[in-house]
Scaffold this active site. Structure first.
Site, PDB file in Angstrom:
ATOM      1  N   LYS A  69       0.812  -1.219   0.000  1.00  0.00           N
ATOM      2  CA  LYS A  69       0.000   0.000   0.000  1.00  0.00           C
ATOM      3  C   LYS A  69       0.849   1.274   0.000  1.00  0.00           C
ATOM      4  CE  LYS A  69      -4.268  -1.765   1.955  1.00  0.00           C
ATOM      5  NZ  LYS A  69      -5.279  -1.700   3.015  1.00  0.00           N
ATOM      6  N   ASP A 105     -10.281   2.882   2.495  1.00  0.00           N
ATOM      7  CA  ASP A 105     -10.384   2.132   3.756  1.00  0.00           C
ATOM      8  C   ASP A 105     -11.035   2.947   4.876  1.00  0.00           C
ATOM      9  OD1 ASP A 105      -9.386  -0.292   2.917  1.00  0.00           O
ATOM     10  OD2 ASP A 105      -7.313   0.152   3.483  1.00  0.00           O
TER      11      ASP A 105
END
Ligand code: NDP
Length: 278
Positions: A69, A105
């Site tokens: 990420k 997220d």
């Protein structure tokens, strides 16, 4: 105008069991969008080649999971929204050879908790266990609650301190030692505790059965179901939730970024539950 077929993938390591392809295939089916969604389980040495493939148009977009990420955020040409604040991406869109990165997220977490009536009220205390990528997204989301007191505990005190430091200026944020007594004392006045580690009940210095009745318990893990921390909390009458709804919501947000379309949550949730419990 007919939309170009999507060519999507999830990039990560150790992702062979990921439910994301089935989730996104259900989203495509229910919105009439054509496309494919495949897994790219890569070693760190493969990342350069993967980035070149993205730029050359092999994919129209991708999701990103651990451990890439932050690495892929560095390779993006533009970071938007929370990706800019956190320095991580979970969603990349390829446009004219440029990589636009964002992360869904934090918003996915907020939507999941709001839907379950577990989103903390103004002035509440929230405890986040863990200091990795998921913990950072959850912590960022929680800082949006007015006057929230955010507490972070992680087995590496330096990781907890560094996450607290990154969020500095966003409110009342402090770290808590990774031990049973300190965590229990914080839980005693928390409205919510979130397990954002990959550890389960046996490895956490946290007993969900011992938190006050009004304290909600969330575990971001969604496999194997039922998630032990959630089961323990439910047994003692707490509100509790695993990470499946967050997974769904962050996925629906990614899908919307790529297509401009909202997939019906019900149909996609059914596919996701089937994939996770298979
Ligand atoms: P990271 O690898 O970025 O972080 C993992 C965190 O867990 C670190 O703080 C790590 O500590 C800690 N940890 C790991 N093992 C232990 C242990 N035995 N005891 C204490 N702490 C431990 O992973 P992510 O943040 O991406 O993911 C964390 C969890 O959240 C995973 O279970 C993942 O599946 C889930 N997740 C769920 C999502 C959802 O949509 N529901 C989205 C993203 C993640 P250390 O740094 O010391 O190793």
């Amino acid at each position: 105008m007919r939309q170009q077929a999507l060519r999507l993938c999830l990039v990560g390591s150790g992702i062979s069991q990921s439910p994301s392809p089935l989730m996104h295939q259900a989203a495509m089916q229910s919105t009439g969008v054509e496309g494919t969604y495949v897994l790219r389980d890569l070693a760190p040495d493969d990342i350069d080649t993967f980035v070149a493939e993205l730029r050359q148009g092999r994919y129209t977009g991708c999701n990103v999971t651990a451990p890439y990420k932050a690495l892929l955020a560095e390779r993006c040409d533009l970071l938007e929204g929370d990706a800019e604040s956190l320095g991580v991406v979970n969603t990349i869109t390829v446009r004219g050879g440029r990589l636009l990165g964002t992360t869904t997220d934090a918003d996915g977490f907020e939507l999941a908790l709001s839907g379950a009536s577990m989103w903390p009220r103004q002035g509440a205390t929230a405890l986040v266990l863990g200091a990795g990528g998921a913990a950072a997204a959850v912590a960022l989301a929680l800082t949006r609650v007015p006057l929230l007191r955010l507490r972070i505990a992680a087995r590496r005190a330096s990781a907890a301190a560094s996450l607290a430091e990154r969020l500095q200026g966003s409110g009342d944020i402090a770290t808590v030692p990774w031990d049973r007594d300190a965590i229990a004392a914080t839980c005693a006045h928390s409205a919510i505790v979130v397990n954002a580690t990959s550890a389960g009940l046996a490895d956490l210095p946290f007993d969900p059965r011992a938190v006050p009745e009004a304290c909600s318990v969330v575990d971001l893990r969604y496999r194997p179901r039922p998630v032990d921390v959630v089961t323990a909390a439910l047994e003692t009458g707490h509100r509790a939730s695993d990470g499946l709804e967050m997974l769904l919501q962050q996925g629906l947000l990614s899908f919307e970024i790529w297509t401009g379309k909202s997939a019906p949550p019900g149909a996609v949730r059914t596919a996701l539950v089937r994939a996770v419990e298979a």
